[in-house]
Design an enzyme around this catalytic site. Structure first.
Site, PDB file in Angstrom:
ATOM      1  N   HIS A  70      15.383   6.516  -2.120  1.00  0.00           N
ATOM      2  CA  HIS A  70      14.527   7.063  -1.076  1.00  0.00           C
ATOM      3  C   HIS A  70      13.131   6.454  -1.199  1.00  0.00           C
ATOM      4  O   HIS A  70      12.730   5.989  -2.269  1.00  0.00           O
ATOM      5  CB  HIS A  70      14.464   8.588  -1.184  1.00  0.00           C
ATOM      6  CG  HIS A  70      15.764   9.241  -0.815  1.00  0.00           C
ATOM      7  ND1 HIS A  70      15.939  10.599  -0.827  1.00  0.00           N
ATOM      8  CD2 HIS A  70      16.950   8.719  -0.416  1.00  0.00           C
ATOM      9  CE1 HIS A  70      17.166  10.889  -0.445  1.00  0.00           C
ATOM     10  NE2 HIS A  70      17.805   9.761  -0.200  1.00  0.00           N
ATOM     11  N   GLU A  72      10.069   7.690  -1.272  1.00  0.00           N
ATOM     12  CA  GLU A  72       9.131   8.258  -2.247  1.00  0.00           C
ATOM     13  C   GLU A  72       9.534   7.911  -3.680  1.00  0.00           C
ATOM     14  O   GLU A  72       8.684   7.665  -4.536  1.00  0.00           O
ATOM     15  CB  GLU A  72       8.977   9.775  -2.064  1.00  0.00           C
ATOM     16  CG  GLU A  72      10.243  10.575  -2.202  1.00  0.00           C
ATOM     17  CD  GLU A  72      11.063  10.727  -0.934  1.00  0.00           C
ATOM     18  OE1 GLU A  72      11.546  11.843  -0.684  1.00  0.00           O
ATOM     19  OE2 GLU A  72      11.238   9.745  -0.185  1.00  0.00           O
ATOM     20  N   CYS A  98      13.851  15.213   0.033  1.00  0.00           N
ATOM     21  CA  CYS A  98      15.039  15.981  -0.346  1.00  0.00           C
ATOM     22  C   CYS A  98      14.719  16.721  -1.646  1.00  0.00           C
ATOM     23  O   CYS A  98      13.684  16.474  -2.269  1.00  0.00           O
ATOM     24  CB  CYS A  98      16.235  15.044  -0.542  1.00  0.00           C
ATOM     25  SG  CYS A  98      16.119  13.958  -1.980  1.00  0.00           S
ATOM     26  N   CYS A 101      14.204  14.286  -4.734  1.00  0.00           N
ATOM     27  CA  CYS A 101      12.922  13.575  -4.745  1.00  0.00           C
ATOM     28  C   CYS A 101      11.748  14.517  -4.967  1.00  0.00           C
ATOM     29  O   CYS A 101      10.732  14.120  -5.524  1.00  0.00           O
ATOM     30  CB  CYS A 101      12.740  12.774  -3.461  1.00  0.00           C
ATOM     31  SG  CYS A 101      13.803  11.302  -3.392  1.00  0.00           S
TER      32      CYS A 101
END
Length: 142
Positions: A70, A72, A98, A101
């Site tokens: 992802h 981030e 999510c 993360c």
């Protein structure tokens, strides 16, 4: 910094994250992230495969491959391999995180998050609120 001035910076950094998202090779969803500390961009990231892997993010069925990172996570990992630290930084991201993360965000020392769009599951946001991370939802006109 005044609230009005901070809002202008928040909007500008978020628009930059939108542009960064366009670098992603993912077809289903492109997400971009910037980490800013002391008025300086210390990292950036977008969703995609790990270094050295084929850039294709989806399998033949159109599902996202399990190893896609992802945005981030990519940005936080870049900081981990640099001389910088996320402690006290702000994360600007085009899609709220999510739950997986959100743990990375909290553990990295990021203290503030500004996001433009909500992910289908709010668990990540709920976790960050419990961790006392300042959160700002800031929809932007693209």
């Amino acid at each position: 910094m005044t609230d009005k001035k901070q809002r202008r910076y928040d909007q500008a950094y978020l628009k930059m994250a939108v542009e960064w998202a366009k670098l992603s090779h993912c077809k289903r969803k492109q997400v971009g992230a910037l980490i800013v500390k002391d008025k300086m961009i210390i990292s950036d990231g977008y969703n995609g495969t790990p270094t050295g892997f084929d850039n294709c993010c989806e399998d033949d069925d159109g599902s996202t491959k399990w190893h896609v990172l992802h945005a981030e996570a990519n940005a936080i990992l870049k900081v981990a391999s640099s001389t910088q630290a996320c402690q006290g930084a702000t994360l600007y991201i085009t899609l709220s995180p999510c739950k997986e993360c959100s743990k990375l965000i909290h553990q990295s020392g990021i203290r503030r998050m500004v996001y433009a769009n909500a992910y289908k599951d709010n668990s990540g946001i709920d976790f960050l609120k419990k961790a006392n991370i300042e959160i700002l939802y800031l929809p932007i006109d693209e």
